[in-house]
Design a protein around this motif. Structure first.
Motif, mmCIF file in Angstrom:
data_model
loop_
_atom_site.group_PDB
_atom_site.id
_atom_site.type_symbol
_atom_site.label_atom_id
_atom_site.label_comp_id
_atom_site.label_asym_id
_atom_site.label_seq_id
_atom_site.Cartn_x
_atom_site.Cartn_y
_atom_site.Cartn_z
ATOM 1 N N ALA A 5 0.832 -1.213 0.000
ATOM 2 C CA ALA A 5 0.000 0.000 0.000
ATOM 3 C C ALA A 5 0.862 1.257 0.000
ATOM 4 C CB ALA A 5 -0.922 -0.006 1.215
ATOM 5 N N MET A 6 1.950 1.239 0.785
ATOM 6 C CA MET A 6 2.832 2.402 0.835
ATOM 7 C C MET A 6 3.548 2.606 -0.497
ATOM 8 S SD MET A 6 5.815 3.332 3.576
ATOM 9 C CE MET A 6 6.693 4.892 3.437
ATOM 10 N N LEU A 7 4.000 1.521 -1.100
ATOM 11 C CA LEU A 7 4.667 1.620 -2.400
ATOM 12 C C LEU A 7 3.732 2.204 -3.457
ATOM 13 C CD1 LEU A 7 6.636 -1.761 -2.494
ATOM 14 C CD2 LEU A 7 7.625 0.532 -2.423
ATOM 15 N N GLU A 8 2.469 1.812 -3.391
ATOM 16 C CA GLU A 8 1.488 2.305 -4.358
ATOM 17 C C GLU A 8 1.291 3.817 -4.226
ATOM 18 O OE1 GLU A 8 -0.592 1.672 -7.679
ATOM 19 O OE2 GLU A 8 0.501 0.131 -6.547
ATOM 20 N N LEU A 9 1.302 4.318 -2.988
ATOM 21 C CA LEU A 9 1.128 5.757 -2.769
ATOM 22 C C LEU A 9 2.376 6.551 -3.152
ATOM 23 C CD1 LEU A 9 -0.794 5.810 0.640
ATOM 24 C CD2 LEU A 9 -1.698 6.370 -1.619
ATOM 25 N N LEU A 10 3.558 5.917 -3.017
ATOM 26 C CA LEU A 10 4.801 6.616 -3.355
ATOM 27 C C LEU A 10 5.136 6.539 -4.845
ATOM 28 C CD1 LEU A 10 7.125 5.578 -0.377
ATOM 29 C CD2 LEU A 10 6.109 7.831 -0.782
ATOM 30 N N ARG A 11 4.493 5.631 -5.548
ATOM 31 C CA ARG A 11 4.816 5.417 -6.963
ATOM 32 C C ARG A 11 4.695 6.685 -7.823
ATOM 33 N NH1 ARG A 11 5.708 0.521 -8.670
ATOM 34 N NH2 ARG A 11 4.562 -0.383 -6.912
ATOM 35 N N PRO A 12 3.678 7.524 -7.621
ATOM 36 C CA PRO A 12 3.567 8.749 -8.442
ATOM 37 C C PRO A 12 4.747 9.711 -8.279
ATOM 38 C CG PRO A 12 1.484 8.268 -7.357
ATOM 39 C CD PRO A 12 2.487 7.352 -6.760
ATOM 40 N N PHE A 13 5.505 9.577 -7.180
ATOM 41 C CA PHE A 13 6.652 10.465 -6.956
ATOM 42 C C PHE A 13 7.933 9.927 -7.603
ATOM 43 C CE2 PHE A 13 3.747 11.062 -3.371
ATOM 44 C CZ PHE A 13 3.551 12.433 -3.418
ATOM 45 N N GLU A 14 7.853 8.804 -8.277
ATOM 46 C CA GLU A 14 8.963 8.127 -8.963
ATOM 47 C C GLU A 14 9.840 7.353 -7.974
ATOM 48 O OE1 GLU A 14 12.896 8.831 -11.757
ATOM 49 O OE2 GLU A 14 11.670 10.570 -11.194
ATOM 50 N N LEU A 15 9.608 6.054 -7.951
ATOM 51 C CA LEU A 15 10.432 5.159 -7.140
ATOM 52 C C LEU A 15 11.736 4.886 -7.879
ATOM 53 C CD1 LEU A 15 7.737 2.547 -6.012
ATOM 54 C CD2 LEU A 15 8.609 4.488 -4.717
ATOM 55 N N ARG A 16 12.849 5.140 -7.228
ATOM 56 C CA ARG A 16 14.154 4.909 -7.859
ATOM 57 C C ARG A 16 14.690 3.511 -7.564
ATOM 58 N NH1 ARG A 16 17.837 10.382 -7.364
ATOM 59 N NH2 ARG A 16 16.364 11.824 -8.380
ATOM 60 N N GLU A 17 14.603 3.115 -6.302
ATOM 61 C CA GLU A 17 15.072 1.785 -5.909
ATOM 62 C C GLU A 17 14.199 1.256 -4.777
ATOM 63 O OE1 GLU A 17 19.487 0.932 -5.777
ATOM 64 O OE2 GLU A 17 19.529 3.123 -5.706
ATOM 65 N N VAL A 18 13.970 -0.048 -4.804
ATOM 66 C CA VAL A 18 13.229 -0.714 -3.730
ATOM 67 C C VAL A 18 13.958 -2.010 -3.385
ATOM 68 C CG1 VAL A 18 11.068 -1.805 -3.028
ATOM 69 C CG2 VAL A 18 11.013 0.240 -4.471
ATOM 70 N N VAL A 19 14.292 -2.180 -2.114
ATOM 71 C CA VAL A 19 14.961 -3.403 -1.649
ATOM 72 C C VAL A 19 14.123 -4.009 -0.530
ATOM 73 C CG1 VAL A 19 17.060 -4.405 -0.688
ATOM 74 C CG2 VAL A 19 17.214 -2.410 -2.187
ATOM 75 N N ARG A 20 13.698 -5.269 -0.732
ATOM 76 C CA ARG A 20 12.869 -5.963 0.254
ATOM 77 C C ARG A 20 13.648 -7.140 0.833
ATOM 78 N NH1 ARG A 20 6.738 -5.486 -2.114
ATOM 79 N NH2 ARG A 20 6.276 -6.312 -0.054
ATOM 80 N N THR A 21 13.549 -7.312 2.144
ATOM 81 C CA THR A 21 14.276 -8.402 2.805
ATOM 82 C C THR A 21 13.635 -9.756 2.557
ATOM 83 O OG1 THR A 21 12.976 -8.133 4.838
ATOM 84 C CG2 THR A 21 15.045 -6.900 4.674
ATOM 85 N N GLY A 22 12.355 -9.771 2.231
ATOM 86 C CA GLY A 22 11.616 -11.026 2.169
ATOM 87 C C GLY A 22 10.873 -11.236 3.477
ATOM 88 N N LEU A 23 9.847 -12.032 3.416
ATOM 89 C CA LEU A 23 8.960 -12.240 4.559
ATOM 90 C C LEU A 23 9.622 -13.098 5.633
ATOM 91 C CD1 LEU A 23 5.921 -11.702 5.367
ATOM 92 C CD2 LEU A 23 5.482 -14.012 4.521
ATOM 93 N N ILE A 24 9.451 -12.706 6.902
ATOM 94 C CA ILE A 24 9.788 -13.572 8.031
ATOM 95 C C ILE A 24 8.520 -13.751 8.852
ATOM 96 C CG2 ILE A 24 12.234 -12.975 8.143
ATOM 97 C CD1 ILE A 24 11.568 -11.087 10.462
#
Length: 207
Positions: free
Chosen positions: A134-153
């Motif tokens: 949800a947060m990524l979707e709201l930030l997308r219009p501002f241009e996402l440059r890089e996204v790094v996810r750790t993976g689910l724990i």
């Protein structure tokens, strides 16, 4: 297709990750995320695997995983509403005009800014997969440059969904045997040294 969260306890040996991941790929399962780390016991690691696929095929994979020597226990903890978390770093373009709008989103999701540059902000957020999406979707219009996810724990909420390791006794036996062997080698080496010294002394007297 249903999403599953598989918790796998394994002995901390080289090559275990490749063998576990190989079973999923051989059955045509795509791993959505995989996180690995040591448990409270440094000789045991926990793999948290997030997959989407047919339940019958997944059940077969889990049975095959359970047969691997290095695997201690395999549990599908998604059946019991587990506690799930993921950490993400997001670098988003920012300028004086939109910086306040971005900060409102950051504060709404209880995230925090970990780096600031003249043209970007790097944000750290921890939470469930749905919160992060949800947060990524709201930030997308501002241009996402890089996204790094750790993976689910994840951890099971109820103990019956996280049974004790089936090989716990075997692991303890291995540890005990290893200590006994090390101790035997140590004392055996000392004894051999003493014998050698005595023999040397006798040989001098005989001369």
């Amino acid at each position: 297709m249903k999403k599953h969260t598989i918790s796998v306890l394994v002995e901390n040996h080289p090559g275990v990750l490749a063998r576990v991941a190989g079973l999923f790929s051989a059955r045509g399962f795509n791993i959505d995320s995989l996180a690995v780390g040591e448990t409270h016991d440094p000789e045991v690691s926990r793999m948290t695997i997030s997959v989407t696929g047919d339940e019958k095929v997944l059940e077969q994979i889990m049975k095959q995983l359970d047969k691997l020597i290095d695997v201690i226990t395999v549990v599908d903890i998604s059946k019991g509403n587990p506690i799930e978390r993921e950490l993400v770093l997001i670098k988003v373009s920012a300028n004086p005009q939109n910086r306040n709008d971005i900060m409102q989103i950051v504060n709404t999701f209880r995230a925090k800014v970990v780096d600031v540059s003249p043209d970007s902000l790097t944000v750290e957020v921890t939470g469930t997969e749905s919160k992060i999406d949800a947060m990524l979707e709201l930030l997308r219009p501002f241009e996402l440059r890089e996204v790094v996810r750790t993976g689910l724990i994840a951890l099971a909420r109820r103990t019956e969904l996280a049974p004790p390791p089936k090989h716990a006794d075997e692991l303890n036996a291995k540890k005990l045997k290893g200590k006994q062997i090390s101790s035997a080698k140590k004392h055996g080496g000392s004894a051999m040294l003493c014998v050698g010294k005595k023999s040397k002394g006798k040989s001098k007297k005989s001369k």
